[in-house]
Scaffold this active site. Structure first.
Site, PDB file in Angstrom:
ATOM      1  N   ASN A  14     -39.804  87.888  83.039  1.00 43.55           N
ATOM      2  CA  ASN A  14     -39.334  86.463  83.625  1.00 43.55           C
ATOM      3  C   ASN A  14     -38.180  86.709  84.641  1.00 43.55           C
ATOM      4  O   ASN A  14     -37.685  85.518  84.950  1.00 43.55           O
ATOM      5  CB  ASN A  14     -39.109  85.562  82.490  1.00 43.55           C
ATOM      6  CG  ASN A  14     -37.615  85.848  82.004  1.00 43.55           C
ATOM      7  OD1 ASN A  14     -37.199  87.190  82.136  1.00 43.55           O
ATOM      8  ND2 ASN A  14     -36.781  84.970  81.221  1.00 43.55           N
TER       9      ASN A  14
ATOM     10  N   LYS B 236     -45.978  85.480  84.442  1.00 44.23           N
ATOM     11  CA  LYS B 236     -45.147  86.595  83.714  1.00 44.23           C
ATOM     12  C   LYS B 236     -45.811  88.008  83.574  1.00 44.23           C
ATOM     13  O   LYS B 236     -44.936  88.787  83.473  1.00 44.23           O
ATOM     14  CB  LYS B 236     -44.606  85.932  82.282  1.00 44.23           C
ATOM     15  CG  LYS B 236     -43.563  84.767  82.720  1.00 44.23           C
ATOM     16  CD  LYS B 236     -42.990  84.465  81.343  1.00 44.23           C
ATOM     17  CE  LYS B 236     -42.051  83.132  81.424  1.00 44.23           C
ATOM     18  NZ  LYS B 236     -41.637  82.498  80.387  1.00 44.23           N
TER      19      LYS B 236
ATOM     20  N   ASP C   7     -36.053  86.504  78.334  1.00 45.84           N
ATOM     21  CA  ASP C   7     -36.545  85.444  77.165  1.00 45.84           C
ATOM     22  C   ASP C   7     -36.343  85.960  75.926  1.00 45.84           C
ATOM     23  O   ASP C   7     -36.093  85.220  75.038  1.00 45.84           O
ATOM     24  CB  ASP C   7     -38.201  85.278  77.626  1.00 45.84           C
ATOM     25  CG  ASP C   7     -38.485  84.186  78.397  1.00 45.84           C
ATOM     26  OD1 ASP C   7     -37.419  83.329  78.817  1.00 45.84           O
ATOM     27  OD2 ASP C   7     -39.482  84.096  79.030  1.00 45.84           O
TER      28      ASP C   7
ATOM     29  N   GLY D   5     -48.003  83.833  76.618  1.00 45.01           N
ATOM     30  CA  GLY D   5     -46.917  84.755  77.277  1.00 45.01           C
ATOM     31  C   GLY D   5     -45.442  84.425  76.457  1.00 45.01           C
ATOM     32  O   GLY D   5     -44.888  85.382  75.977  1.00 45.01           O
ATOM     33  N   ALA D   6     -45.098  83.387  76.063  1.00 50.76           N
ATOM     34  CA  ALA D   6     -43.847  83.019  75.457  1.00 50.76           C
ATOM     35  C   ALA D   6     -43.861  83.500  73.961  1.00 50.76           C
ATOM     36  O   ALA D   6     -43.111  84.306  73.375  1.00 50.76           O
ATOM     37  CB  ALA D   6     -43.494  81.570  75.380  1.00 50.76           C
TER      38      ALA D   6
ATOM     39  N   GLY E 289     -35.767  73.866  72.206  1.00 52.85           N
ATOM     40  CA  GLY E 289     -35.858  74.830  73.119  1.00 52.85           C
ATOM     41  C   GLY E 289     -34.785  74.875  74.405  1.00 52.85           C
ATOM     42  O   GLY E 289     -34.659  75.904  75.040  1.00 52.85           O
TER      43      GLY E 289
ATOM     44  N   SER F  40     -34.595  74.754  85.882  1.00 50.37           N
ATOM     45  CA  SER F  40     -33.609  75.907  86.323  1.00 50.37           C
ATOM     46  C   SER F  40     -32.848  75.616  87.470  1.00 50.37           C
ATOM     47  O   SER F  40     -31.576  76.383  87.428  1.00 50.37           O
ATOM     48  CB  SER F  40     -34.527  77.217  86.383  1.00 50.37           C
ATOM     49  OG  SER F  40     -35.296  77.361  85.254  1.00 50.37           O
TER      50      SER F  40
ATOM     51  N   GLY G  59     -49.020  79.774  68.576  1.00 49.63           N
ATOM     52  CA  GLY G  59     -49.188  80.210  69.888  1.00 49.63           C
ATOM     53  C   GLY G  59     -49.568  81.696  70.244  1.00 49.63           C
ATOM     54  O   GLY G  59     -49.146  82.550  69.340  1.00 49.63           O
TER      55      GLY G  59
ATOM     56  N   THR H 151     -42.104  82.261  86.117  1.00 44.78           N
ATOM     57  CA  THR H 151     -42.705  81.351  84.986  1.00 44.78           C
ATOM     58  C   THR H 151     -44.118  81.027  85.037  1.00 44.78           C
ATOM     59  O   THR H 151     -44.754  81.941  85.902  1.00 44.78           O
ATOM     60  CB  THR H 151     -41.861  79.798  85.065  1.00 44.78           C
ATOM     61  OG1 THR H 151     -42.332  79.194  83.775  1.00 44.78           O
ATOM     62  CG2 THR H 151     -42.280  79.056  86.053  1.00 44.78           C
TER      63      THR H 151
END
Ligand code: NAP
Length: 499
Positions: A327, A306, A342, A369-370, A475, A259, A366, A302
Site C-alpha cells: 500500500n 495493492k 496497513d 486485499g485488506a 476503521g 488521504s 472478507g 489503494t
C-alpha cells in the site's frame, strides 16, 4: 486591476451559483481563497452590462468573461441556459453580440472559443485593453495535436486555453507530455477534466497552466472542479509551484479518498514544499511512466492496485512478500520501493487489548486485499483464525494460503465463538451504509468487534455489535495509523531527494 494581480491569478472562481446575487455573495465569501473570477454569462440570470458591472464591482481581482456554448459544457455541469442560447447559427450570432455588448472596463480577459469568429468582440477587446483567451473544450479525450493547438493560438497573440478530458492513465500521460512540448508558451491554460485529469487541477504548474478553475457550492462549472476552500485548505495551492514535490495516492476509483486531508497538512506543518494528489489509475505501467517524468517521490496504493503494484516496483519489503499486498511506494536511490503499512496500522488500535487480554480465536469477515493483511497480522500474533466470505472460492483461496479455517457466509455455524471479530469487506461503506456483510451473525456481547471501514465512522455492523454489548473499534484509527507510517516514508523520500 494592477499588473501583479494579473501575473498571479492562479485560483479562478467560476461563478456558477444559480442566482446572480449568490454569485456576488460567493465572490465576497471566498475572497481570501481566490485570485480571479470567471463570469460565465451563460450561467447568469440576467445577461446585461449592468449585471456584469455589479459582478466586477464585487470582485477585487482580475475578471475573465466567457459565455459557453452548450457543446462546450459537459453533461453533469450546470445547464448553460440552453433555452436562451441554443447551439444554432442564428443564436451563435446573438451569443457573440451579447458577449461584445457586456464587455466593459474592469474585465481583464475575454474567453472566445478558438473556432468562433467575432471581429466586433475582438475590436472592442483591443480598444478596452482586454486580453483574449482562445479556448478549446474537448470532452472526448485529449486532442491528438494539443501542442500544435497551443502554439497556433499563441501565435495569434491569444492566451491558449485547452480543457480536455483524459479517459485513462495513458491519456493523462499524453496530456502531460503534450504540455512539456509547449513549455516555452508561458501564458496558457491547460487543464484535464474528470478524475484522470484531476491532478492538473490541484497541481496546475505540471501542465504549465497559469490558472485553475474552481466553483463554490454544488453547481460545478466543469467535471473535476473543487471548492475554493478545499483547493486551499486541502491542497494548499497558493503556496505551491514548480519546486513543489509530488506525492499522491493511486486507485480506481480514487476521488473519494480522505488521504489528501491527512497527508497535506502533515507536509505543510513539517515545512515541506510538497503536495499529495489523488491519481486515478487504470494502467499501472502508464502511471509509472508519468510518475517518473513528473518526478513523483512516493504514493499510497489503494483498491484495486495493492497486488498488481508488486510486479511494478524494484524492491519490496518482507511484509509485502509475505502478505502479497503493498500500500506504500517510495522512490529510493535504487528505484521504487514497496512496503505495507496497513499491517501495523491495523494492529495499532488492537495492541493494548492483545497485550492485556487473552484473545485466541478471531473471525475475519472478507477475503479481499485488506483481509489478507488482517489474517497475516493476526496469525503473526498467534491467533486461530476463521475466514468467512460471501464468495466461497475466495475464502478458500485465502484460507489455504494462510493456513486458516474458512466458511462461506451462508454456511458459518451459529455456535462458533470468537473473542475478536474483524470486518474487512466493503459492505456497509458509504454510500451503501445499510449493507451488513453478515446479517445473520449473532453477537454474544463479549467479542471485540473491529470494522476497518472508516466511512461511516460506525457501520451498521458495528452498531449491531455495540447494541449487543460488544466493545467496538472503527476503521478511522487504522486509517490514521497506516497513514502516519506512510508519511514517515514520504518524509524520508522528500529529504533524500531534497539534497
Ligand atoms: P477488495 O479486495 O475489493 O475486497 C472486497 C471484499 O468485500 C471481498 O471479500 C468481497 O467479497 C467483500 N464484499 C464486497 N461487497 C460485499 C457485500 N455486499 N456483501 C458481502 N461482502 C462483500 O477490497 P479491500 O482492499 O479488501 O478493502 C475492503 C474494505 O476495507 C474497504 O471498505 C476499504 O475502504 C477498507 N480498508 C480500510 C483501511 C483502513 O485504513 N481503515 C485500509 C484498507 C482497506 P467477495 O469476495 O464475495 O466479492
Amino acid at each position: 486591476m494592477n499588473q501583479s494581480q494579473e501575473d498571479n491569478m492562479l485560483r479562478c472562481l467560476t461563478l456558477t451559483a444559480e442566482r446572480d446575487e449568490q454569485k456576488r455573495e460567493n465572490i465576497r465569501r471566498y475572497s481570501g481563497f481566490i485570485d480571479c473570477v470567471e463570469i460565465r454569462l451563460d450561467l447568469c440570470e440576467s445577461k446585461t452590462p449592468e449585471t456584469v458591472r455589479s459582478l466586477i464591482a464585487a470582485a477585487d481581482c482580475p475578471v475573465v468573461l466567457s459565455c459557453r456554448r452548450k457543446r462546450d459544457t459537459a453533461a453533469g455541469a450546470p445547464d448553460p441556459g440552453a433555452e436562451i442560447l441554443p447551439d444554432n447559427p442564428a443564436d451563435e450570432k446573438q451569443r457573440l453580440a451579447i458577449l461584445a455588448e457586456v464587455l466593459q472596463p474592469g474585465i481583464s480577459f475575454v474567453d472566445l472559443e478558438a473556432d468562433a469568429d467575432s471581429p466586433d468582440l475582438l475590436r472592442k477587446a483591443e480598444a478596452l485593453n482586454v486580453r483574449i483567451i482562445r479556448s478549446v473544450h474537448d470532452f472526448q479525450g485529449v486532442p491528438s495535436d494539443l501542442a500544435g493547438l497551443v502554439k497556433n493560438l499563441a501565435a495569434q497573440g491569444a492566451i491558449p486555453k485547452i480543457a480536455c478530458f483524459p479517459r485513462s492513465s495513458g491519456e493523462a500521460l499524453d496530456l502531460y507530455r503534450s504540455c512539456r512540448k509547449v513549455e516555452d508558451v508561458r501564458e496558457k491554460i491547460v487543464l484535464g477534466m474528470g478524475p484522470f485529469g484531476f491532478f492538473t487541477r490541484v497541481a496546475p504548474w505540471l501542465c504549465g497552466s497559469m490558472l485553475t478553475f474552481i466553483s463554490a457550492g454544488d453547481r460545478k462549472g466543469a467535471p473535476g472542479h473543487i471548492g475554493p476552500r478545499e483547493l486551499e485548505e486541502v491542497y494548499g495551492l497558493s503556496g505551491h509551484g514548480c519546486e513543489t514535490r509530488i506525492f499522491g495516492i493511486i486507485g480506481n476509483p480514487v476521488m473519494h479518498t480522505l488521504s489528501p486531508r491527512l497527508h497535506n497538512p502533515w507536509f505543510s506543518s513539517g515545512g515541506m514544499n510538497a503536495v499529495y494528489v489523488p491519481f486515478q489509475v487504470d494502467d499501472l505501467a502508464q502511471f509509472f511512466r508519468m510518475a517518473e517524468e513528473i518526478g513523483v517521490l512516493g504514493f499510497s496504493v489503494t483498491v484495486p492496485h495493492k497486488q498488481g503494484i508488486i510486479d511494478m516496483v524494484d524492491e519490496i519489503s518482507d511484509d509485502v512478500r509475505d502478505i502479497g499486498a503493498c500500500n506504500t511506494v517510495v522512490r529510493r536511490e535504487k528505484g521504487w520501493f514497496g512496503s505495507n503499512t496497513d499491517l501495523a496500522g491495523f494492529l495499532d488500535p488492537l495492541e493494548d487489548v492483545l497485550e492485556a487480554e487473552r484473545i485466541d480465536r478471531a473471525l475475519v469477515i472478507g477475503a479481499g486485499g485488506a483481509a489478507r493483511t488482517v489474517v497475516y497480522a493476526l496469525k503473526r500474533r498467534g491467533l486461530e483464525i476463521t475466514v468467512v466470505n460471501r464468495s466461497p472460492e475466495r475464502a478458500r483461496a485465502l484460507a489455504e494460503s494462510a493456513g486458516t479455517g474458512w466458511f462461506a457466509s451462508k454456511t458459518l455455524p451459529s455456535l462458533m465463538e470468537f473473542e475478536l471479530v474483524v470486518q474487512t469487506t466493503s459492505a456497509g461503506m458509504e454510500p451503501d451504509i445499510e449493507a451488513d456483510p453478515l446479517p445473520d451473525f449473532i453477537f454474544q456481547g463479549t467479542e471485540i468487534v473491529y470494522d476497518i471501514i472508516y466511512a461511516p465512522e460506525k457501520t451498521r455492523f458495528l452498531q449491531r455489535a455495540e447494541a449487543a454489548g460488544c466493545r467496538i473499534i472503527g476503521g478511522s484509527r487504522m486509517l490514521r495509523a497506516q497513514a502516519e507510517l506512510q508519511f514517515e516514508q514520504f518524509r524520508n523520500s522528500y529529504n533524500l531527494w531534497a539534497e
